[in-house]
Write a protein that holds these residues in place. Structure first.
Motif, PDB file in Angstrom:
ATOM      1  N   THR A  17       0.877  -1.611   0.185  1.00  8.75           N
ATOM      2  CA  THR A  17       0.293  -0.113  -0.031  1.00  8.75           C
ATOM      3  C   THR A  17       1.059   0.825   0.523  1.00  8.75           C
ATOM      4  OG1 THR A  17      -0.003   0.108   2.345  1.00  8.75           O
ATOM      5  CG2 THR A  17      -1.420  -0.809   1.331  1.00  8.75           C
ATOM      6  N   ALA A  18       0.073   2.128  -0.419  1.00 10.29           N
ATOM      7  CA  ALA A  18       0.916   4.075  -0.027  1.00 10.29           C
ATOM      8  C   ALA A  18       1.745   3.710   0.715  1.00 10.29           C
ATOM      9  CB  ALA A  18      -0.191   4.690   0.039  1.00 10.29           C
ATOM     10  N   LEU A  19       1.424   3.033   1.907  1.00  9.94           N
ATOM     11  CA  LEU A  19       2.052   3.668   3.661  1.00  9.94           C
ATOM     12  C   LEU A  19       3.054   2.130   3.629  1.00  9.94           C
ATOM     13  CD1 LEU A  19       2.048   5.183   6.410  1.00  9.94           C
ATOM     14  CD2 LEU A  19       0.666   3.231   7.170  1.00  9.94           C
ATOM     15  N   GLU A  20       2.955   1.872   3.080  1.00 10.35           N
ATOM     16  CA  GLU A  20       4.127   0.041   3.613  1.00 10.35           C
ATOM     17  C   GLU A  20       5.509   1.155   2.474  1.00 10.35           C
ATOM     18  OE1 GLU A  20       0.916  -3.295   3.984  1.00 10.35           O
ATOM     19  OE2 GLU A  20       1.415  -3.085   2.038  1.00 10.35           O
ATOM     20  N   ASN A  21       4.905   1.368   1.040  1.00 13.52           N
ATOM     21  CA  ASN A  21       5.937   1.612  -0.113  1.00 13.52           C
ATOM     22  C   ASN A  21       7.086   3.014   0.554  1.00 13.52           C
ATOM     23  OD1 ASN A  21       6.236   1.217  -3.038  1.00 13.52           O
ATOM     24  ND2 ASN A  21       3.922   0.935  -2.434  1.00 13.52           N
ATOM     25  N   ILE A  22       6.453   3.391   1.912  1.00 10.26           N
ATOM     26  CA  ILE A  22       7.125   4.702   2.296  1.00 10.26           C
ATOM     27  C   ILE A  22       7.675   4.182   3.331  1.00 10.26           C
ATOM     28  CG2 ILE A  22       6.449   6.429   4.077  1.00 10.26           C
ATOM     29  CD1 ILE A  22       4.204   7.472   1.722  1.00 10.26           C
ATOM     30  N   MET A  23       7.418   3.282   4.428  1.00  9.58           N
ATOM     31  CA  MET A  23       7.867   2.979   5.139  1.00  9.58           C
ATOM     32  C   MET A  23       8.510   1.609   5.242  1.00  9.58           C
ATOM     33  SD  MET A  23       4.074   2.137   7.789  1.00  9.58           S
ATOM     34  CE  MET A  23       5.502   1.328   9.015  1.00  9.58           C
ATOM     35  N   GLU A  24       8.936   1.178   4.148  1.00 11.75           N
ATOM     36  CA  GLU A  24       9.614   0.082   3.732  1.00 11.75           C
ATOM     37  C   GLU A  24      11.177   0.232   4.095  1.00 11.75           C
ATOM     38  OE1 GLU A  24       9.317  -3.084   3.105  1.00 11.75           O
ATOM     39  OE2 GLU A  24      11.444  -3.282   2.255  1.00 11.75           O
ATOM     40  N   ALA A  25      11.975   1.865   2.882  1.00  8.72           N
ATOM     41  CA  ALA A  25      13.216   1.644   3.678  1.00  8.72           C
ATOM     42  C   ALA A  25      13.230   1.885   5.189  1.00  8.72           C
ATOM     43  CB  ALA A  25      13.899   2.824   1.781  1.00  8.72           C
ATOM     44  N   PRO A  26      12.641   2.928   5.740  1.00  9.77           N
ATOM     45  CA  PRO A  26      13.107   3.790   6.558  1.00  9.77           C
ATOM     46  C   PRO A  26      12.856   2.319   7.285  1.00  9.77           C
ATOM     47  CG  PRO A  26      11.445   5.003   5.784  1.00  9.77           C
ATOM     48  CD  PRO A  26      11.626   3.688   4.347  1.00  9.77           C
ATOM     49  N   VAL A  27      12.107   1.324   7.624  1.00 14.66           N
ATOM     50  CA  VAL A  27      12.350   0.326   8.649  1.00 14.66           C
ATOM     51  C   VAL A  27      13.223  -0.327   8.538  1.00 14.66           C
ATOM     52  CG1 VAL A  27      11.278  -1.291   9.737  1.00 14.66           C
ATOM     53  CG2 VAL A  27       9.738   0.737   9.238  1.00 14.66           C
ATOM     54  N   ARG A  28      13.383  -1.323   7.181  1.00 12.57           N
ATOM     55  CA  ARG A  28      14.584  -2.288   6.600  1.00 12.57           C
ATOM     56  C   ARG A  28      16.007  -1.667   6.807  1.00 12.57           C
ATOM     57  NH1 ARG A  28      11.606  -7.218   6.882  1.00 12.57           N
ATOM     58  NH2 ARG A  28       9.243  -6.508   7.228  1.00 12.57           N
ATOM     59  N   VAL A  29      15.831  -0.309   6.184  1.00 12.02           N
ATOM     60  CA  VAL A  29      17.713  -0.522   5.374  1.00 12.02           C
ATOM     61  C   VAL A  29      18.091   0.843   6.758  1.00 12.02           C
ATOM     62  CG1 VAL A  29      18.328   1.413   4.194  1.00 12.02           C
ATOM     63  CG2 VAL A  29      16.983  -0.049   3.162  1.00 12.02           C
ATOM     64  N   LYS A  30      17.183   1.700   7.361  1.00 13.10           N
ATOM     65  CA  LYS A  30      17.720   2.586   8.293  1.00 13.10           C
ATOM     66  C   LYS A  30      17.646   1.699   9.526  1.00 13.10           C
ATOM     67  CE  LYS A  30      17.793   6.991   7.617  1.00 13.10           C
ATOM     68  NZ  LYS A  30      16.907   8.212   7.253  1.00 13.10           N
ATOM     69  N   GLY A  31      16.802   1.288   9.984  1.00 10.07           N
ATOM     70  CA  GLY A  31      16.006   0.428  10.989  1.00 10.07           C
ATOM     71  C   GLY A  31      15.544   1.284  12.537  1.00 10.07           C
ATOM     72  N   GLU A  32      14.668   2.811  11.661  1.00  6.76           N
ATOM     73  CA  GLU A  32      14.077   3.223  12.915  1.00  6.76           C
ATOM     74  C   GLU A  32      13.040   2.406  12.911  1.00  6.76           C
ATOM     75  OE1 GLU A  32      13.915   6.919  10.775  1.00  6.76           O
ATOM     76  OE2 GLU A  32      13.884   6.062   9.920  1.00  6.76           O
ATOM     77  N   PRO A  33      12.276   3.039  13.695  1.00  9.26           N
ATOM     78  CA  PRO A  33      11.376   2.120  15.379  1.00  9.26           C
ATOM     79  C   PRO A  33      10.411   2.210  13.921  1.00  9.26           C
ATOM     80  CG  PRO A  33      12.134   3.991  15.971  1.00  9.26           C
ATOM     81  CD  PRO A  33      12.935   4.081  15.128  1.00  9.26           C
ATOM     82  N   GLN A  34       8.788   1.408  14.184  1.00 11.22           N
ATOM     83  CA  GLN A  34       7.851   1.926  12.753  1.00 11.22           C
ATOM     84  C   GLN A  34       6.854   2.079  13.520  1.00 11.22           C
ATOM     85  OE1 GLN A  34       8.135  -2.423  12.090  1.00 11.22           O
ATOM     86  NE2 GLN A  34       5.973  -1.589  10.685  1.00 11.22           N
ATOM     87  N   LYS A  35       6.746   2.176  14.617  1.00 13.01           N
ATOM     88  CA  LYS A  35       5.563   3.667  15.129  1.00 13.01           C
ATOM     89  C   LYS A  35       6.281   4.858  14.299  1.00 13.01           C
ATOM     90  CE  LYS A  35       2.486   2.957  18.808  1.00 13.01           C
ATOM     91  NZ  LYS A  35       3.361   2.763  20.476  1.00 13.01           N
ATOM     92  N   VAL A  36       7.468   5.257  14.888  1.00 13.72           N
ATOM     93  CA  VAL A  36       8.367   6.798  14.393  1.00 13.72           C
ATOM     94  C   VAL A  36       7.534   7.038  12.532  1.00 13.72           C
ATOM     95  CG1 VAL A  36      10.323   7.975  14.258  1.00 13.72           C
ATOM     96  CG2 VAL A  36       9.599   7.089  16.323  1.00 13.72           C
ATOM     97  N   VAL A  37       8.001   5.644  12.065  1.00 11.17           N
ATOM     98  CA  VAL A  37       8.477   5.417  10.821  1.00 11.17           C
ATOM     99  C   VAL A  37       6.828   5.848   9.771  1.00 11.17           C
ATOM    100  CG1 VAL A  37       8.743   4.672   8.508  1.00 11.17           C
ATOM    101  CG2 VAL A  37      10.530   5.095  10.176  1.00 11.17           C
ATOM    102  N   GLU A  38       6.215   5.014  10.597  1.00  6.42           N
ATOM    103  CA  GLU A  38       4.695   5.284  10.297  1.00  6.42           C
ATOM    104  C   GLU A  38       4.181   6.678  10.946  1.00  6.42           C
ATOM    105  OE1 GLU A  38       1.580   2.454  11.838  1.00  6.42           O
ATOM    106  OE2 GLU A  38       0.256   3.422  11.490  1.00  6.42           O
ATOM    107  N   GLU A  39       4.454   7.411  11.194  1.00  2.00           N
ATOM    108  CA  GLU A  39       3.797   8.709  11.832  1.00  2.00           C
ATOM    109  C   GLU A  39       4.165   9.742  11.061  1.00  2.00           C
ATOM    110  OE1 GLU A  39       2.366  10.867  15.741  1.00  2.00           O
ATOM    111  OE2 GLU A  39       2.030   9.041  14.924  1.00  2.00           O
TER     112      GLU A  39
END
Lengths: 323, 254
Positions: free
Chosen positions: B107-129
């Motif tokens: 989805t649009a949000l998953e597209n956006i969250m993929e790299a910050p969460v998986r590549v940079k290892g940022e916390p899910q919550k922060v990235v979702e926000e």
């Protein structure tokens, strides 16, 4: 008054066109099918009581379990090794990709029956098998007949052969994913393995799944060849029984009924798996078999509501990558 | 003078025997918006792709924020960077493609969250926000859970911009971001890019939108045949081109 403001005209209520020939052809086809069924069902040499008697025979049921075990294990080996071979085949390392090519060439180029015989008779060329660390005394040795049981021979024969086919299926799936997907993922800083696992393979699944379903169904039936390794799977068991009681055709019917039932269940399962992986790609999901059946019964005059999935784009815009 | 964000010195690139870039020199200062224009085949997209090492350069020097792209120099020897390093550097540079290249199975949000969460290892919550607020910023707050195929081209491109921004890049590359869009939808995407420029993002934009270049660009280069023919202030170059080739090109597109 502007065109857009005009009231909507009455819907067309036409008398539907009659299709008498559809009825005629339906009746002819049904009659022929019924005649064929009747002929076989009432064949004098076929004793249906024997079929009924052996349908749930304990040995047959155990054979079914072995058939399913063979199918599942061989397919798992086929898929895992197939993905590995496909990735190797697409590797930039020429040695790795050539080895993969050679494997596929060999295992696709020889009959699976021959391969099964080969694994079953491995002891003839290699009486002992050993695994050890060179230049040390650490070594495990065993006779081949102990290690390669009939079941293992069947698994090796079916699984290694399947891997060759699966790798081509997986490779087709991987190269069907637009190159732009890989680039976008790389531009986000994803490493190669992650791009493959998170971006390319999930999209390739849509292309990989239908032929994999075919392969699984095909494997369920091909596993009957394993009877030559004396594994007690469904076909071997029914041969054993009919050798004893001479009801050859009846037991073939028993085996066929079970094979048909199992492939039907697999077909059904494949449908729902495909629907799951079509998410995000098809605008409307295709009908489930149940919906399709209901439609056939009650709305057969309507045009089909949804076509098959759109095929995935294959490198739609590579010209903008050249320059 | 501050370190330039992008510095190119005599950058060359060949595809086999075809020389696509034949000596590109330019520099982009932090917070600058550089627009690259030129006919197709002039090498402008290739140059853009060299900046985040999607393409390797064959000769010259190309650096981002003072560090060589794809290589490390020690003494007078040049070493190729390992994949991990290349990935880390790419993660600091956002890129937007002509064909959007959104991941269709997310989805649009998953597209956006993929790299910050998986590549940079940022916390899910922060990235979702952050993802939700980025989608709101590009005007798509209501499309969070929608798959790309259900979005118009303009909406997809705005999600793609949000996806690049979610990595909090120091530099944004745009490769003809509006060329695949219906004319009606171009405006929304350009508005988002204009907003980014106003917020001080450093941007390199390959575009055919002369209006955007004139209004938003701090500088403009005109490329043809793998070289920079003319460069300068966009308003001056577009109003008063000095070279015959630039004049001929602009007379066709303006």
């Amino acid at each position: 008054m502007a065109a857009g403001e005009r009231s909507r005209p009455e819907a067309i209520k036409a008398i539907p066109l009659r299709h008498p020939w559809r009825w005629v052809s339906a009746i002819v086809v049904l009659a022929l099918a019924a005649a064929a069924l009747y002929t076989f069902a009432t064949a004098p040499g076929l004793d249906w009581r024997v079929v009924g008697q052996y349908l749930f025979f304990p040995q047959i049921l155990r054979g079914i379990v072995v058939t399913l075990e063979l199918t599942v294990i061989a397919m798992v080996i086929g898929v895992v090794l197939g993905v590995l071979l496909a990735v190797m085949r697409l590797s930039a390392n020429p040695v790795v990709s050539t080895v993969s090519w050679f494997y596929i060439w060999f295992f696709r180029g020889t009959p699976v029956l021959v391969q099964l015989f080969f694994w079953y008779n491995l002891a003839l060329i290699l009486p002992h098998l050993s695994v050890g660390i060179p230049f040390t005394h650490i070594e495990w040795v065993g006779t081949t007949n102990q290690i390669v049981s009939p079941f293992l021979a069947a698994i090796l024969g079916l699984g290694l052969n399947e891997a060759a086919y699966m790798s081509e299926v997986v490779r087709a799936g991987i190269i069907s994913v637009d190159q732009g997907q890989t680039e976008a993922a790389q531009a986000l800083g994803m490493a190669r393995v992650r791009v493959m696992r998170r971006i390319v393979l999930p999209q390739a699944m849509r292309v990989i799944l239908p032929p994999t379903g075919n392969e699984t169904i095909s494997m369920l039936k091909t596993s009957s060849l394993a009877y030559i390794t004396t594994v007690a799977e469904l076909f071997y068991v029914q041969t054993e029984i009919s050798n004893a009681n001479f009801s050859v055709v009846e037991l073939l019917v028993v085996a066929s009924i079970w094979y048909l039932l199992m492939t039907s269940i697999l077909t059904f399962g494949q449908y729902y798996l495909e629907r799951y992986f079509a998410r995000g790609s098809a605008r409307l999901l295709p009908l489930t078999p149940l919906q399709r059946f209901r439609r056939m019964l009650f709305h057969f005059h309507d045009p089909p509501p949804v076509g098959p999935f759109e095929p995935p784009p294959i490198y739609p815009h590579h010209e903008d990558r050249i320059i | 003078m501050a370190t330039p964000m992008v510095l190119a010195e005599a950058v060359h690139k060949c595809y086999g025997r075809l020389e696509v870039l034949r000596g590109i020199d330019l520099s982009v200062a932090p917070r600058e918006v550089l627009c690259i224009v030129g006919p197709s085949g002039s090498g402008k997209s290739t140059f853009l792709r060299c900046i985040n090492h999607l393409e390797k350069i064959d000769a010259g020097r190309l650096s981002v924020d003072g560090e060589l792209v794809g290589y490390r120099q020690r003494g007078d020897k040049i070493y190729e960077l390992p994949d991990r390093e290349v990935c880390r550097k790419r993660s600091e540079i956002g890129m937007v493609f002509q064909r959007f290249n959104l991941f269709p199975h997310m989805t649009a949000l998953e597209n956006i969250m993929e790299a910050p969460v998986r590549v940079k290892g940022e916390p899910q919550k922060v990235v979702e926000e952050r993802g939700r607020s980025l989608l709101a910023r590009v005007g798509l707050a209501d499309k969070v859970d929608v798959y790309p195929n259900h979005l118009s081209g303009g909406q997809q491109q705005r999600v793609a911009i949000a996806r690049a921004l979610a990595m909090q890049p120091k530099l944004m590359l745009f490769d003809e971001p509006t060329s695949a869009l219906d004319p009606e939808l171009v405006g929304d995407v350009l508005d988002v890019m204009r907003g980014l420029a106003q917020d001080g993002m450093t941007m390199v934009v390959v575009t055919h939108e002369m209006g955007f270049a004139r209004e938003v660009g701090d500088s403009l280069v005109f490329m043809d045949g793998g070289v920079i023919v003319e460069s300068g202030n966009p308003r001056e170059v577009l109003a008063n081109p000095q070279h015959e080739r630039t004049r001929a090109f602009l007379s066709k597109v303006l």
